[in-house]
Every structure is written in structure tokens, then in C-alpha cells.
Scaffold this motif. Structure first.
Motif, PDB file in Angstrom:
ATOM      1  N   ARG A 257       0.825  -1.216   0.000  1.00 17.61           N
ATOM      2  CA  ARG A 257       0.000   0.000   0.000  1.00 17.61           C
ATOM      3  C   ARG A 257       0.855   1.260   0.000  1.00 17.61           C
ATOM      4  O   ARG A 257       0.498   2.252  -0.627  1.00 17.61           O
TER       5      ARG A 257
ATOM      6  N   THR B 109       2.206   1.743  -3.618  1.00 22.24           N
ATOM      7  CA  THR B 109       1.225   1.769  -4.692  1.00 22.24           C
ATOM      8  C   THR B 109       0.558   3.127  -4.730  1.00 22.24           C
ATOM      9  O   THR B 109      -0.020   3.568  -3.735  1.00 22.24           O
ATOM     10  N   LEU B 110       0.652   3.789  -5.882  1.00 22.34           N
ATOM     11  CA  LEU B 110       0.017   5.088  -6.045  1.00 22.34           C
ATOM     12  C   LEU B 110      -1.486   4.981  -5.823  1.00 22.34           C
ATOM     13  O   LEU B 110      -2.134   4.095  -6.360  1.00 22.34           O
ATOM     14  N   GLY B 111      -2.043   5.878  -5.036  1.00 23.27           N
ATOM     15  CA  GLY B 111      -3.479   5.899  -4.793  1.00 23.27           C
ATOM     16  C   GLY B 111      -3.931   5.020  -3.644  1.00 23.27           C
ATOM     17  O   GLY B 111      -5.070   5.126  -3.214  1.00 23.27           O
ATOM     18  N   ALA B 112      -3.068   4.138  -3.150  1.00 16.46           N
ATOM     19  CA  ALA B 112      -3.431   3.293  -2.015  1.00 16.46           C
ATOM     20  C   ALA B 112      -3.166   4.061  -0.724  1.00 16.46           C
ATOM     21  O   ALA B 112      -2.379   5.005  -0.702  1.00 16.46           O
ATOM     22  N   SER B 113      -3.831   3.668   0.343  1.00 18.25           N
ATOM     23  CA  SER B 113      -3.689   4.425   1.586  1.00 18.25           C
ATOM     24  C   SER B 113      -2.967   3.627   2.671  1.00 18.25           C
ATOM     25  O   SER B 113      -3.106   2.419   2.772  1.00 18.25           O
TER      26      SER B 113
END
Length: 70
Positions: free
Chosen positions: A26, A29-33
């Protein structure tokens, strides 16, 4: 704990940071929080053991390559 001198994996980063492997994913990974504290712990552990995300593996999974052609 000793880590191999070859490619360091996200699983090794997770062990070093004391968290789950999915949290490492996470963070990278782009966009994961992920929480700021978790991200900081993971990035510190990754730096300590020399982890670099494998862009070729990411491209295989996503089906996309970030290549600029002229």
C-alpha cells in the motif's frame, strides 16, 4: 536478522518494519492508503536494508510500462 545482499523483497521490508506485507504494498502503490506513521516506518526499514521496488514486476502485473519513446 540478516538479509541477503541480492534483491531485497517487500516481505523482508515487512519483517524489518514489524508489519504485514500488504502494508508495504500500500505504501508503494500510487493511490493506495496507509497511515503516515506506517509509511514512515516502512520507508525507514526499506532504506535500512536497501529495498527498491521492482518496476519490471509492477509493469508485468499492471500491464503498463512507463517508457517515453521519441
Amino acid at each position: 536478522m540478516t538479509f541477503s545482499s541480492s534483491k531485497v523483497t517487500s516481505a523482508e521490508v515487512a519483517i524489518r518494519a514489524g508489519i504485514g506485507r500488504s502494508a508495504v504494498s500500500r505504501v508503494y502503490t500510487l493511490g493506495a492508503s496507509a497511515s503516515a506513521k506506517t509509511a514512515q516506518n516502512i520507508q525507514l526499514a526499506a532504506k535500512e536494508i536497501g529495498y527498491r521496488p521492482n518496476t519490471d514486476a509492477r509493469a508485468m502485473v499492471s500491464g503498463q510500462r512507463k517508457i517515453l519513446t521519441m
